[in-house]
Design a protein around this motif. Structure first.
Motif, PDB file in Angstrom:
ATOM      1  N   TYR A 162      -6.661  16.440  28.363  1.00 44.89           N
ATOM      2  CA  TYR A 162      -7.867  17.293  28.794  1.00 44.89           C
ATOM      3  C   TYR A 162      -8.429  17.152  29.982  1.00 44.89           C
ATOM      4  CZ  TYR A 162      -6.643  18.847  23.911  1.00 44.89           C
ATOM      5  OH  TYR A 162      -6.046  19.063  22.825  1.00 44.89           O
ATOM      6  N   GLN A 201     -14.477  21.336  24.481  1.00 44.71           N
ATOM      7  CA  GLN A 201     -13.441  21.231  23.354  1.00 44.71           C
ATOM      8  C   GLN A 201     -14.095  20.878  21.970  1.00 44.71           C
ATOM      9  OE1 GLN A 201      -9.863  22.304  22.882  1.00 44.71           O
ATOM     10  NE2 GLN A 201     -10.700  22.243  20.935  1.00 44.71           N
ATOM     11  N   TYR A 225     -12.059  27.573  23.573  1.00 48.02           N
ATOM     12  CA  TYR A 225     -10.698  26.901  23.322  1.00 48.02           C
ATOM     13  C   TYR A 225     -10.800  27.011  21.693  1.00 48.02           C
ATOM     14  CZ  TYR A 225     -11.284  25.485  27.982  1.00 48.02           C
ATOM     15  OH  TYR A 225     -11.222  25.462  29.499  1.00 48.02           O
TER      16      TYR A 225
END
Length: 472
Positions: A162, A201, A225
């Protein structure tokens, strides 16, 4: 940690200074190791970080005083110490938060977060729920470990990479009670994540599908997300540039702008809720000194069915209508659609209810609205104050209370007049929360005197009219 290296110069004063500083640092290292090994509290306290920073500052001051720049070895020691400051700190009386930035790898199914050895030299353990001293709540929260990469084996291999930060938190504890949903999780989550503007996230532990569904519109306002269910993440290793474990807590149903990123307040939280649920009214809007008959002020009565029930709910409604209110009665516990209930609350100008989780719906009231909290008997003013009275001004709400008297309470039917329940409530309080709750919250219904309540509702009307004058 190695002792501080000094240059082999003959000046006794310079050598003495270096020896003293090296001794100080070695002592601090020994103390830190003892704390890490034997201290019962697994979190790094701000005090430990402060001690380290003071030692660092002392070293710099002595070095500056002697007129020499730090040697290469000294700089390496300083850099190493700066990198290994505690990852976990106590951010409030209610919350511990750990944060790592760099090479961070999350293995949710193990409740483990691996960090590069440059970030930490010891393990940290914590439960990511903002009620740190509440043992019954924490009993339902899994413990997480933050640890350096293994020494003798390869670091866990990343299976997902990520470029955004992650926030790891639990929705165990007391969630399912609306007050705790907001004060323990949703408001702290806003404080911790809103400044990322959705580019974050969420990794959620102790996940409950019904809870995620109920608050999905709020969660989508804070993160763009899909949520990661940590417990069911199997063998996935997710690698992030930055991870925050735990949520920042400021105060009950509140945000302290002085502590919040970008100076956010609880009004920013309420604005986020307005967007999430399409709430139309940012403010309550009376018409002049008297309410326009075409737009009567709306009174919402929060109904309860199991405890702290209004026994004369219909009489309360009729009396309020005689004062000119458009009255609605609703029970949030039976509402299946939070968004629909939020819109009903947002349509109200005055909301009244007995102390309880249902009053948490004040987060949906428009600014300038009035909250009337009915406080059951039992010396519960402190509880009413901490939960709903204190948060109201920051939400730009007017607060009134109505305190139940003995002849308005069903406790009068259960106990004689000379019982400590009436004469010495503190003796009940001293028996602990469970006994207090059983006596005064779980086993008490109320029947407000309509004459007394009428005075309180008239005060609410006057408050609304005064608010209108102030804005004209």
């Amino acid at each position: 940690m190695k002792p501080l290296r000094t240059s082999p110069r003959p000046e006794a004063r310079r050598t003495g200074n270096a020896f003293i500083i090296a001794s100080m640092l070695l002592s601090l290292c020994i103390i830190s190791l003892i704390k890490a090994r034997y201290c019962a509290v697994p979190f790094g306290k701000l005090q430990e970080s402060t001690e380290l920073e003071l030692a660092m500052e002392a070293l710099r001051m002595v070095t500056a005083k002697r007129g020499d720049p730090a040697s290469k070895g000294e700089k390496e020691e300083i850099a190493a110490m700066d990198l290994k400051k505690p990852l976990c700190v106590e951010t409030s009386r209610r919350s511990d938060v750990c944060e790592a930035e760099g090479d961070v790898r999350v293995k949710g199914s193990w409740q483990t977060i691996f960090v590069h050895p440059s970030l930490a030299s010891q393990e940290w353990k914590m439960k990511p729920y903002a009620r740190k001293h509440d043992r019954p709540a924490l009993a339902h929260i899994k413990e997480w470990t933050i640890k350096p990469f293994p020494d003798q084996e390869p670091a866990p291999t990343c299976t997902e990479n990520y470029t955004i930060p992650a926030v790891v938190f639990s929705i165990g504890g007391y969630t399912g009670n609306l007050f705790h949903d907001f004060t323990d999780v949703l408001v702290p989550l806003f404080i911790t994540s809103h400044h990322f503007h959705g580019d974050v996230q969420f990794v959620i532990a102790d996940a409950k599908s019904w809870w995620l569904s109920k608050f999905s519109l709020i969660l989508k306002q804070l993160s763009k997300y899909e949520i990661i269910d940590a417990d069911n993440d199997q063998d996935v290793v997710r690698c992030f540039p930055r991870v925050i474990i735990g949520l920042n807590f400021h105060k009950e149903l509140g945000v302290d702008p002085a502590k919040a990123p970008n100076g956010y307040s609880i009004m920013d939280f309420k604005e986020m809720l307005r967007k999430a649920y399409g709430l139309e009214r940012p403010t309550a809007e009376p018409s002049g000194d008297q309410w326009d008959v075409r737009r009567k002020p709306r009174l919402l009565i929060i109904s309860r069915k199991s405890s702290r029930v209004f026994l004369n709910e219909r009489g309360m409604s009729d009396m309020a209508m005689s004062l000119g209110f458009d009255v609605r009665i609703a029970d949030p516990d039976v509402a299946t659609d939070l968004g629909k209930f939020a819109r009903l609350v947002n349509s109200a100008d005055v909301m009244i209810g007995v102390h309880g989780a249902g009053l948490t719906n004040i987060v949906f009231l428009p600014a300038g609205a009035v909250l009337i909290q009915v406080v059951p008997m039992g010396n519960l003013e402190w509880l009413a104050r901490d939960t709903f009275e204190n948060p109201s001004p920051d939400m730009q709400l007017r607060y009134l209370d109505y305190r139940i008297q003995a002849d308005e309470s069903t406790l009068s039917d259960q106990y004689p007049k000379d019982h400590p329940v009436f004469t010495d409530p503190q003796s009940i309080h001293k028996k602990g929360w469970n006994e207090l709750s059983r006596t005064y919250l779980e086993n008490q219904d109320v029947k407000p005197h309509l004459g007394r309540l009428r005075i309180t509702l008239l005060e609410a009307l006057n408050t609304l009219s005064h608010s209108r004058k102030m804005t004209q």
